[in-house]
Design a protein around this motif. Structure first.
Motif, short mmCIF file in Angstrom:
data_model
loop_
_atom_site.label_atom_id
_atom_site.label_comp_id
_atom_site.label_asym_id
_atom_site.label_seq_id
_atom_site.Cartn_x
_atom_site.Cartn_y
_atom_site.Cartn_z
N ILE A 123 40.67 47.63 38.00
CA ILE A 123 39.79 46.51 38.26
C ILE A 123 40.01 46.07 39.71
O ILE A 123 41.13 45.88 40.13
CB ILE A 123 40.09 45.35 37.30
N ASP A 124 38.89 45.91 40.43
CA ASP A 124 38.95 45.45 41.82
C ASP A 124 38.98 43.92 41.83
O ASP A 124 37.97 43.26 41.61
CB ASP A 124 37.73 45.98 42.59
N ILE A 125 40.14 43.34 42.05
CA ILE A 125 40.35 41.90 41.97
C ILE A 125 39.58 41.16 43.07
O ILE A 125 39.16 40.04 42.88
CB ILE A 125 41.85 41.58 42.06
N GLU A 126 39.36 41.78 44.22
CA GLU A 126 38.70 41.10 45.33
C GLU A 126 37.24 40.77 45.03
O GLU A 126 36.67 39.89 45.64
CB GLU A 126 38.79 41.95 46.58
N ILE B 47 35.97 39.84 42.03
CA ILE B 47 35.78 38.98 40.87
C ILE B 47 35.33 37.60 41.34
O ILE B 47 35.89 37.02 42.26
CB ILE B 47 37.08 38.87 40.06
#
Length: 92
Positions: A1-4, A6
């Motif tokens: 999952i790409d946290i940036e 979200i």
């Protein structure tokens, strides 16, 4: 999952679709490609994109489209007198 990438929205922000507002143009495009940004600078005869008008990252429309700093909005408005008018905003 790409946290940036979200985004967190409050419930009150989701109750109204900002793109359906009467003042928001119906034709909006987000420009993220650096080559396309350079071509836009040449077209507008400016040094860099920071000389374009600005839109804040906290703007509801910028939040809706998930803009990041340096992305460009292209708005198309229709006018009775001039036909199609295109204007740009850079996200800061």
């Amino acid at each position: 999952i790409d946290i940036e990438k979200i985004q967190i929205f409050t419930y009150s922000n989701l109750l109204f679709n900002i793109t359906k507002h009467s003042r928001i143009p119906s034709h909006i495009r987000v420009i993220t490609d650096s080559e396309e940004k350079q071509n836009l600078c040449k077209l507008k005869n400016i040094d860099n994109i920071h000389k374009l008008p600005k839109i804040l990252l906290t703007d509801p429309l910028a939040n809706f489209y998930g803009l990041s700093v340096g992305d460009i909005f292209e708005f198309k408005k229709y006018s009775k007198n001039s036909g199609i008018y295109i204007y740009y905003r850079v996200c800061v």
